[in-house]
Write a protein that holds these residues in place. Structure first.
Motif, PDB file in Angstrom:
ATOM      1  N   GLN A   1      68.197  27.362  34.830  1.00  0.00           N
ATOM      2  CA  GLN A   1      67.081  26.925  35.686  1.00  0.00           C
ATOM      3  C   GLN A   1      66.353  25.710  35.096  1.00  0.00           C
ATOM      4  O   GLN A   1      65.744  24.942  35.818  1.00  0.00           O
ATOM      5  N   TYR A   2      66.442  25.549  33.774  1.00  0.00           N
ATOM      6  CA  TYR A   2      65.750  24.427  33.140  1.00  0.00           C
ATOM      7  C   TYR A   2      66.689  23.256  32.844  1.00  0.00           C
ATOM      8  O   TYR A   2      66.454  22.487  31.923  1.00  0.00           O
ATOM      9  N   ALA A   3      67.762  23.131  33.613  1.00  0.00           N
ATOM     10  CA  ALA A   3      68.710  22.045  33.352  1.00  0.00           C
ATOM     11  C   ALA A   3      68.172  20.714  33.875  1.00  0.00           C
ATOM     12  O   ALA A   3      67.420  20.672  34.858  1.00  0.00           O
ATOM     13  N   ASP A   4      68.566  19.642  33.215  1.00  0.00           N
ATOM     14  CA  ASP A   4      68.401  18.295  33.755  1.00  0.00           C
ATOM     15  C   ASP A   4      69.475  18.169  34.846  1.00  0.00           C
ATOM     16  O   ASP A   4      70.676  18.278  34.548  1.00  0.00           O
ATOM     17  N   MET A   5      69.065  17.934  36.100  1.00  0.00           N
ATOM     18  CA  MET A   5      70.016  18.007  37.204  1.00  0.00           C
ATOM     19  C   MET A   5      71.113  16.950  37.121  1.00  0.00           C
ATOM     20  O   MET A   5      72.284  17.242  37.344  1.00  0.00           O
ATOM     21  N   ASP A   6      70.732  15.725  36.780  1.00  0.00           N
ATOM     22  CA  ASP A   6      71.750  14.666  36.687  1.00  0.00           C
ATOM     23  C   ASP A   6      72.788  15.022  35.636  1.00  0.00           C
ATOM     24  O   ASP A   6      73.992  14.894  35.850  1.00  0.00           O
ATOM     25  N   MET A   7      72.281  15.456  34.462  1.00  0.00           N
ATOM     26  CA  MET A   7      73.191  15.803  33.367  1.00  0.00           C
ATOM     27  C   MET A   7      74.100  16.956  33.783  1.00  0.00           C
ATOM     28  O   MET A   7      75.311  16.954  33.519  1.00  0.00           O
ATOM     29  N   ALA A   8      73.512  17.937  34.457  1.00  0.00           N
ATOM     30  CA  ALA A   8      74.278  19.122  34.850  1.00  0.00           C
ATOM     31  C   ALA A   8      75.425  18.747  35.780  1.00  0.00           C
ATOM     32  O   ALA A   8      76.559  19.212  35.607  1.00  0.00           O
ATOM     33  N   ILE A   9      75.144  17.880  36.754  1.00  0.00           N
ATOM     34  CA  ILE A   9      76.195  17.471  37.694  1.00  0.00           C
ATOM     35  C   ILE A   9      77.274  16.689  36.944  1.00  0.00           C
ATOM     36  O   ILE A   9      78.464  16.908  37.124  1.00  0.00           O
TER      37      ILE A   9
ATOM     38  N   LEU B   1      78.581  28.473  37.128  1.00  0.00           N
ATOM     39  CA  LEU B   1      77.526  29.442  37.395  1.00  0.00           C
ATOM     40  C   LEU B   1      76.214  28.662  37.494  1.00  0.00           C
ATOM     41  O   LEU B   1      75.944  27.790  36.653  1.00  0.00           O
ATOM     42  N   VAL B   2      75.408  28.973  38.509  1.00  0.00           N
ATOM     43  CA  VAL B   2      74.168  28.203  38.722  1.00  0.00           C
ATOM     44  C   VAL B   2      73.008  29.181  38.873  1.00  0.00           C
ATOM     45  O   VAL B   2      73.094  30.142  39.647  1.00  0.00           O
ATOM     46  N   HIS B   3      71.930  28.939  38.142  1.00  0.00           N
ATOM     47  CA  HIS B   3      70.745  29.809  38.239  1.00  0.00           C
ATOM     48  C   HIS B   3      70.139  29.679  39.633  1.00  0.00           C
ATOM     49  O   HIS B   3      70.041  28.577  40.177  1.00  0.00           O
ATOM     50  N   GLN B   4      69.690  30.819  40.176  1.00  0.00           N
ATOM     51  CA  GLN B   4      69.184  30.822  41.558  1.00  0.00           C
ATOM     52  C   GLN B   4      67.984  29.898  41.784  1.00  0.00           C
ATOM     53  O   GLN B   4      67.809  29.371  42.880  1.00  0.00           O
ATOM     54  N   SER B   5      67.170  29.659  40.733  1.00  0.00           N
ATOM     55  CA  SER B   5      65.982  28.817  40.939  1.00  0.00           C
ATOM     56  C   SER B   5      66.349  27.359  41.150  1.00  0.00           C
ATOM     57  O   SER B   5      65.619  26.617  41.800  1.00  0.00           O
ATOM     58  N   ILE B   6      67.426  26.926  40.526  1.00  0.00           N
ATOM     59  CA  ILE B   6      67.795  25.510  40.623  1.00  0.00           C
ATOM     60  C   ILE B   6      68.849  25.292  41.709  1.00  0.00           C
ATOM     61  O   ILE B   6      69.060  24.162  42.168  1.00  0.00           O
ATOM     62  N   ALA B   7      69.479  26.390  42.151  1.00  0.00           N
ATOM     63  CA  ALA B   7      70.601  26.278  43.095  1.00  0.00           C
ATOM     64  C   ALA B   7      70.259  25.522  44.380  1.00  0.00           C
ATOM     65  O   ALA B   7      71.001  24.617  44.793  1.00  0.00           O
TER      66      ALA B   7
ATOM     67  N   ALA C   1      79.974  26.635  28.359  1.00  0.00           N
ATOM     68  CA  ALA C   1      78.870  25.683  28.201  1.00  0.00           C
ATOM     69  C   ALA C   1      77.648  26.101  28.998  1.00  0.00           C
ATOM     70  O   ALA C   1      77.762  26.694  30.071  1.00  0.00           O
ATOM     71  N   ILE C   2      76.487  25.789  28.444  1.00  0.00           N
ATOM     72  CA  ILE C   2      75.229  25.914  29.185  1.00  0.00           C
ATOM     73  C   ILE C   2      74.630  24.512  29.288  1.00  0.00           C
ATOM     74  O   ILE C   2      74.739  23.708  28.350  1.00  0.00           O
ATOM     75  N   VAL C   3      74.011  24.225  30.453  1.00  0.00           N
ATOM     76  CA  VAL C   3      73.228  22.996  30.564  1.00  0.00           C
ATOM     77  C   VAL C   3      71.784  23.434  30.717  1.00  0.00           C
ATOM     78  O   VAL C   3      71.452  24.159  31.668  1.00  0.00           O
ATOM     79  N   THR C   4      70.953  23.058  29.779  1.00  0.00           N
ATOM     80  CA  THR C   4      69.544  23.476  29.803  1.00  0.00           C
ATOM     81  C   THR C   4      68.702  22.553  28.926  1.00  0.00           C
ATOM     82  O   THR C   4      69.206  21.975  27.961  1.00  0.00           O
ATOM     83  N   GLU C   5      67.429  22.440  29.283  1.00  0.00           N
ATOM     84  CA  GLU C   5      66.486  21.741  28.409  1.00  0.00           C
ATOM     85  C   GLU C   5      65.616  22.756  27.674  1.00  0.00           C
ATOM     86  O   GLU C   5      64.715  22.373  26.923  1.00  0.00           O
ATOM     87  N   ASN C   6      65.891  24.050  27.885  1.00  0.00           N
ATOM     88  CA  ASN C   6      65.051  25.099  27.311  1.00  0.00           C
ATOM     89  C   ASN C   6      65.586  25.541  25.951  1.00  0.00           C
ATOM     90  O   ASN C   6      66.745  25.954  25.821  1.00  0.00           O
TER      91      ASN C   6
END
Lengths: 417, 417
Positions: free
Chosen positions: B234-242, B263-269, B344-349
């Protein structure tokens, strides 16, 4: 597949994730509680052990086997002490090493982690159950323990005691699983559960080890026989050589790091063999020798060695003796007949010592010391689950550190290829 | 037992002792000579390869398989270059570490040594033969190489070229053995030669790996399939994640470290999925998604995922997509469906990153980087014989260092127990 086997394996796989959450302090606490529970359940354990002893006598177990099987309050104290010692060892899990930064900025680190689910298959000594369970807890692994059918009641009772400690810590009982059914079919099914069990450790005689190697599709770390040699070089200190050979053979002949074959350089043989044979005979060692050794000591009672003797692990007060032409011939003999356990040279010569240590291929290669030191305790590693004679994963004593694996953790800032 | 198999194994066992005598400089020289001989024998190798190609077309190999099988002057140059690169890598053999002095004065050191005899079983690419031979020489191991029957002429010709280099250095030809007979019975016999072969490395598809695991009594290091996940927190940088998800899926979809499931967290989906699906569709990726993902992107052409899809390694431009409630659910999904390769996880947290790296059990666990980096070359280890997905011995890329084992050398002054 037997449903019981499937449950054992899948429950252990789930339990390992719960165990992996524990920090070092919690694992230490858990192990101390396990030790306490062994003492608290002494009566139940001794009662179950009595059942095994009665059955064992009925089925005609040898006195040596019965002694291995027997528990008494003192032996239970020893088991608890051993668990406490394991509790207080350093925790290998979480150790980080081999850190590097790649050109693209990715940071790479190896971190030591539990293997997952470890299955230990052992024979009559019930104390192996608590030792193996404790070593696995310390290294963060769920364990599936399967003792011989002769110790099944004792091992089941030990398992129940340990589970009280798990329940006190609100951990799943399957962190430690005792296979309470001596049916071989269950074990054979377990040995094929490659998706839930990560490692199999057989502890026992050659028969057990061959059986496990034949049936397992899961990686096995073998703790195989030790056919250890001592080579007395032409430049050996004679007193030291006799002391080491006698110690390696006689201090505890029934173990895998005891010497089975003594090789002696032809230049030193005439001087040393009479003294050495006398000392061995005084210690009641039967000597099976090559022709040259019999010629040199016609009155020492040396029996002519048969071809198969050079490949026999006696585990008894019997030894082979061969006079060799050279260091090279000694090394060739070891390459041909050794099992890669422990090999020693006695020499004062710098070149011979280095060459022997370089080219002999064994878990432990000694200069001027007894082979009897190959042991987790002696090596300062604490309790061991066995001594690995294979080359993959670990070689030599297998302690808690060797019950772990590694993973790479890689930290980036958006790197792609 | 087939006599040919017995000879292969026992000759390799003798040859390994000759190879073990070589120093680093000599091994480097040998490898450069091997590279030269590959070039010198180009014509013979290409001719043999033509035979394989003709047979392959006759037997109806796919175009992809034929392309893997094909050699040309440029590919032989590449093979030679790869051998030269391995030649110039640092020699892992002889490295000493973990030195300690025991209370009784015994000095204990671990030293890195060759494993002994390594058998590599591979499929159609003939260049694996020269790579594997070179990696084994560099690490001091004799090798027994067995290619697929479709590449038998090419591999035999490569073997003959390499043997010229061995003969120039007066080394036994059996330092590198090519099994020149495609008979499966010989391979099955070899897989039981536990006293002469120390390690088996299968390189290829699932069928080959299962076959080897089933039949081998020798320790196997598997290079199994990779069902890799990327989790967008949910705390991913969207550009980086894509960027990371698209790279992990599409940069080279046919390899084991490519992503199969996102896998995508429901808050950011709701915010990220439309952008992400658009990008994936632009790259011609077929998306098989969970119900929630289809609801969020009704027009993205997402196909409803079937249960078996979550366990499928596509090695193609197809991916699974699942919206998850939490980091915990993502980790559970990975525990259930992952193969322990790269995750892998993409997150800023900070907390999420640390937790994911701690509890996910895989050879390589990434934060904010593409799974595509799990590779010996990328990790700075040079050429690799494969990527181990098992936990024993080594995990992740297996380079020359991972083709070694250790022994203890113990130096004393007469110590006995």
């Amino acid at each position: 597949m037997n449903q019981l086997a499937i449950n054992y394996a899948s429950d252990a796989k789930s339990a390992r994730f719960a165990l992996a959450q524990l920090g070092s302090a919690q694992k230490r606490t858990l192990l101390h509680k396990m030790a306490d529970q062994l003492i608290a359940h002494s009566d139940a354990i001794l009662e179950s052990n009595q059942q095994d002893m009665v059955n064992g006598r009925k089925s005609g177990l040898s006195n040596a086997m019965l002694d291995r099987l027997l528990l008494n309050p003192e032996r239970i104290e020893d088991m608890a002490d051993s668990v406490r010692q394991i509790a207080d060892m350093p925790d290998p899990v979480g150790e980080k090493f081999d850190h590097r930064v790649l050109d693209n900025g990715l940071e790479l680190t190896k971190v030591r982690v539990p293997i997952g689910v470890v299955m230990v298959i052992f024979e009559s000594r019930p104390n192996v159950a608590s030792d193996a369970a404790a070593l696995c807890v310390k290294s963060g692994n769920a364990s599936i323990l399967r003792g011989g059918k002769e110790s099944i009641h004792s091992v089941t009772a030990i398992g129940r005691a340990l589970k009280h400690a798990l329940s006190e810590m609100k951990l799943p009982a399957q962190v430690v699983t005792m296979v309470e059914d001596a049916d071989r079919a269950i074990m054979e099914d377990l040995l094929r559960m490659t998706s839930s069990i990560d490692l199999v450790v057989p502890r026992g005689g050659e028969g057990l080890i061959n059986y496990v190697t034949e049936h397992s599709r899961i990686p096995v770390v073998k703790h195989d026989k030790g056919l250890c040699h001592v080579y007395i070089d032409q430049y050996a200190d004679m007193d030291m050589a006799i002391r080491i050979a006698v110690n390696a053979k006689t201090q505890r002949p029934g173990v895998c790091n005891a010497m089975e074959t003594l090789l002696v350089h032809q230049s030193i043989a005439p001087a040393i063999l009479p003294l050495l044979c006398k000392e061995m005979t005084r210690k009641k060692v039967e000597i099976r020798g090559c022709e040259a050794s019999i010629k040199l000591c016609p009155d020492a009672g040396i029996v002519a060695a048969k071809a198969e003797d050079w490949d026999t692990e006696y585990l008894d007060l019997i030894m082979n003796l061969r006079v060799v032409d050279s260091l090279e011939q000694a090394v060739e003999h070891i390459q041909q007949h050794g099992t890669g356990h422990s090999e020693a040279i006695v020499t004062e010569n710098y070149h011979a010592a280095g060459l022997f240590q370089k080219i002999v291929d064994a878990a432990a290669v000694y200069v001027n010391a007894s082979t009897r030191f190959t042991d987790g305790g002696q090596f300062g590693m604490g309790a061991e689950i066995g001594i690995s004679t294979q080359k993959l994963h670990c070689r030599g004593p297998m302690g808690v550190r060797e019950l772990t694996t590694t993973k790479y953790i890689v930290s980036g800032s958006g790197q792609i290829r």
